[in-house]
Design a protein around this motif. Structure first.
Motif, PDB file in Angstrom:
ATOM      1  N   THR A 130       0.819  -1.208   0.000  1.00 14.78           N
ATOM      2  CA  THR A 130       0.000   0.000   0.000  1.00 14.78           C
ATOM      3  C   THR A 130       0.854   1.260   0.000  1.00 14.78           C
ATOM      4  O   THR A 130       0.514   2.256  -0.643  1.00 14.78           O
ATOM      5  N   LYS A 131       1.981   1.211   0.711  1.00 11.98           N
ATOM      6  CA  LYS A 131       2.852   2.386   0.796  1.00 11.98           C
ATOM      7  C   LYS A 131       3.633   2.628  -0.486  1.00 11.98           C
ATOM      8  O   LYS A 131       4.262   3.673  -0.635  1.00 11.98           O
ATOM      9  N   GLY A 132       3.617   1.662  -1.419  1.00 13.19           N
ATOM     10  CA  GLY A 132       4.281   1.871  -2.701  1.00 13.19           C
ATOM     11  C   GLY A 132       5.759   1.533  -2.716  1.00 13.19           C
ATOM     12  O   GLY A 132       6.530   2.138  -3.469  1.00 13.19           O
ATOM     13  N   LEU A 133       6.158   0.534  -1.929  1.00 10.23           N
ATOM     14  CA  LEU A 133       7.565   0.158  -1.909  1.00 10.23           C
ATOM     15  C   LEU A 133       8.034  -0.314  -3.283  1.00 10.23           C
ATOM     16  O   LEU A 133       9.173  -0.059  -3.678  1.00 10.23           O
ATOM     17  N   ASP A 134       7.169  -0.996  -4.026  1.00  9.90           N
ATOM     18  CA  ASP A 134       7.561  -1.421  -5.370  1.00  9.90           C
ATOM     19  C   ASP A 134       7.873  -0.217  -6.254  1.00  9.90           C
ATOM     20  O   ASP A 134       8.849  -0.216  -7.020  1.00  9.90           O
ATOM     21  N   ARG A 135       7.069   0.816  -6.139  1.00 14.17           N
ATOM     22  CA  ARG A 135       7.322   2.040  -6.899  1.00 14.17           C
ATOM     23  C   ARG A 135       8.658   2.668  -6.496  1.00 14.17           C
ATOM     24  O   ARG A 135       9.428   3.148  -7.348  1.00 14.17           O
ATOM     25  N   ALA A 136       8.923   2.688  -5.190  1.00 12.94           N
ATOM     26  CA  ALA A 136      10.159   3.286  -4.694  1.00 12.94           C
ATOM     27  C   ALA A 136      11.380   2.518  -5.183  1.00 12.94           C
ATOM     28  O   ALA A 136      12.395   3.119  -5.566  1.00 12.94           O
ATOM     29  N   ILE A 137      11.296   1.187  -5.161  1.00 12.70           N
ATOM     30  CA  ILE A 137      12.416   0.358  -5.637  1.00 12.70           C
ATOM     31  C   ILE A 137      12.703   0.654  -7.108  1.00 12.70           C
ATOM     32  O   ILE A 137      13.864   0.818  -7.524  1.00 12.70           O
ATOM     33  N   LYS A 138      11.660   0.749  -7.912  1.00  9.86           N
ATOM     34  CA  LYS A 138      11.839   1.057  -9.330  1.00  9.86           C
ATOM     35  C   LYS A 138      12.458   2.436  -9.519  1.00  9.86           C
ATOM     36  O   LYS A 138      13.285   2.646 -10.421  1.00  9.86           O
ATOM     37  N   ALA A 139      12.062   3.383  -8.676  1.00  9.23           N
ATOM     38  CA  ALA A 139      12.607   4.736  -8.788  1.00  9.23           C
ATOM     39  C   ALA A 139      14.092   4.773  -8.440  1.00  9.23           C
ATOM     40  O   ALA A 139      14.890   5.421  -9.122  1.00  9.23           O
ATOM     41  N   VAL A 140      14.479   4.072  -7.371  1.00 14.53           N
ATOM     42  CA  VAL A 140      15.896   4.010  -6.995  1.00 14.53           C
ATOM     43  C   VAL A 140      16.699   3.334  -8.101  1.00 14.53           C
ATOM     44  O   VAL A 140      17.797   3.777  -8.456  1.00 14.53           O
ATOM     45  N   ALA A 141      16.146   2.262  -8.658  1.00 10.36           N
ATOM     46  CA  ALA A 141      16.843   1.537  -9.728  1.00 10.36           C
ATOM     47  C   ALA A 141      17.023   2.394 -10.972  1.00 10.36           C
ATOM     48  O   ALA A 141      17.948   2.153 -11.768  1.00 10.36           O
ATOM     49  N   SER A 142      16.168   3.391 -11.157  1.00 11.81           N
ATOM     50  CA  SER A 142      16.226   4.229 -12.358  1.00 11.81           C
ATOM     51  C   SER A 142      17.253   5.357 -12.252  1.00 11.81           C
ATOM     52  O   SER A 142      17.484   6.063 -13.242  1.00 11.81           O
ATOM     53  N   LEU A 143      17.828   5.554 -11.082  1.00 11.54           N
ATOM     54  CA  LEU A 143      18.772   6.653 -10.903  1.00 11.54           C
ATOM     55  C   LEU A 143      19.971   6.495 -11.835  1.00 11.54           C
ATOM     56  O   LEU A 143      20.393   5.369 -12.140  1.00 11.54           O
ATOM     57  N   PRO A 144      20.556   7.598 -12.271  1.00 16.42           N
ATOM     58  CA  PRO A 144      21.800   7.499 -13.057  1.00 16.42           C
ATOM     59  C   PRO A 144      22.851   6.708 -12.305  1.00 16.42           C
ATOM     60  O   PRO A 144      22.924   6.771 -11.060  1.00 16.42           O
ATOM     61  N   SER A 145      23.657   5.972 -13.022  1.00 21.94           N
ATOM     62  CA  SER A 145      24.602   5.030 -12.404  1.00 21.94           C
ATOM     63  C   SER A 145      25.479   5.683 -11.340  1.00 21.94           C
ATOM     64  O   SER A 145      25.656   5.146 -10.247  1.00 21.94           O
TER      65      SER A 145
END
Length: 380
Positions: free
Chosen positions: A207-222
């Motif tokens: 519900t808190k959107g941890l999956d969304r957060a993980i995807k966002a962190v993974a998308s950061l520039p290297s």
């Protein structure tokens, strides 16, 4: 007076549970006896509370909840002066603390087959018992967003709905030695001044959107991702999200912590709170971050998200949600020169706004309603 409280389960790190305890303690502080009905209690029990543990039966949650309500009703039937305050939607409540969003509204997205289930019928009936025009229950809302939703479905009269201010605990406020605490915290976890720490706090990872957060962190520039850590505090199943982090290649950045009582240290030590919830009545942690001076990245479905905009202390991703918008906002916030301004804005806002008096205001209303019930019972 004796005030009765109904809470299906108590555990120390749930937001609803913390609200219940603070309100009940405030009622006790004002000289009233506290009777609590529950099925389980984790952690220390407050001095002076009369806690009744009910053994519920049934092969599903909604049947057990009904059995819970029936036992409470049976216990109180010969005590007409005792007001019942519920923290779950139940028939027979005098006051309901509305920590949950409107069930009937959420059910609309589940399809017509779901609305044929016994689960739907039971929970709809529980909610109707609280909010319908025929009910006498007074509701304490902690999210202004929810009042029109409940009234859309149940036409609840205005006089039976009270909007409470937030109830952030003062121990979340930024202390004078915040920088020293931050330095010690970051040293403890091996974080340099160049490292970025993203924090997420809350039970109910889906519900808190941890999956969304993980995807966002993974998308950061290297280059940014390599110096970023992601700490998650909460009680929930970690395995599916740890698996998602491995698939996204950030298993080394993600660290889970069970619910704990030193969250203020994490709020001071982090660089950003992320809370991309799918559905959130309030989002108390948003304000806990705000009063600690921690910039916030969240979604507009959270009832308290408007405070982040009001304070200009972070970014609120608008609906309809787009993962790319969250990804871009996270990258921008972690590299923005506005970080110090966001922090200063948050601290200034926390000194100007009433973000703290929910327990006191809730207690005022509970005692007023309880006195009216007692006077009415005496007249009869």
């Amino acid at each position: 007076m004796t005030l009765a409280f109904a809470l299906y389960k108590y555990f120390p790190f749930g937001g609803l549970q913390r609200d219940f305890l603070r309100i009940a303690l405030e009622c006790q502080k004002r000289g009233h006896n506290i009777l609590v009905f529950t099925t389980s209690w984790q952690g220390d029990q407050p001095d002076g509370f009369d806690i009744r543990f009910l053994e519920v039966s049934g092969n599903s949650n909604h049947v057990r909840m009904l059995n819970f309500q029936q036992q409470i009703s049976s216990t109180l039937k010969n005590q007409p002066k005792v007001a019942l305050v519920g923290f779950n939607k139940l028939p027979g409540l005098d006051i309901y603390y509305a920590a949950d969003t409107c069930y009937l509204d959420k059910a609309q997205s589940k399809g017509w087959l779901y609305r044929l289930t016994s689960r739907f019928r039971y929970y709809k009936a529980f909610e109707e018992a609280v909010f319908s025009q025929q009910s006498h229950t007074v509701s304490l809302l902690i999210s202004a967003l929810q009042k029109p939703v409940f009234q859309q479905y149940y036409h609840t009269p205005d006089e039976r709905i009270h909007l409470l201010p937030p109830g952030i605990s003062r121990d979340r406020c930024r202390p004078d030695n915040a920088e020293a605490i931050r330095m010690d915290f970051r040293k403890e976890f091996g974080l340099t001044n160049e490292d970025k720490l993203i924090l997420m706090v809350g039970s109910g990872f889906r519900t808190k959107g941890l999956d969304r957060a993980i995807k966002a962190v993974a998308s950061l520039p290297s280059s940014l991702k390599q110096k970023t850590r992601f700490f998650v505090i909460g009680q929930d199943k970690q395995k599916p999200f740890a698996s998602l982090a491995r698939q996204a290649g950030i298993q080394n950045q993600l660290h889970f912590f069970a619910g704990r009582d030193d969250v203020p240290r994490f709020l001071l030590g982090a660089d950003l709170l992320i809370h991309p919830a799918y559905n959130e009545n309030t989002g108390t942690v948003l304000l806990e971050a705000l009063v600690a001076g921690l910039p916030v990245l969240t979604t507009d479905v959270c009832g308290y998200a408007h405070y982040i905009n009001d304070a200009n202390s972070g970014t609120v991703v608008q609906s309809p949600f787009a993962q790319e918008a969250l990804n871009q906002s996270l990258s921008t916030m972690l590299t923005s020169k506005t970080w110090q301004a966001w922090q200063n804005n948050a601290i200034a806002f926390s000194h100007q706004e009433d973000l703290y008096s929910m327990p006191e205001r809730a207690t005022d209303i509970i005692i007023e309603q309880a006195q009216q019930k007692s006077d009415h019972a005496s007249f009869l």
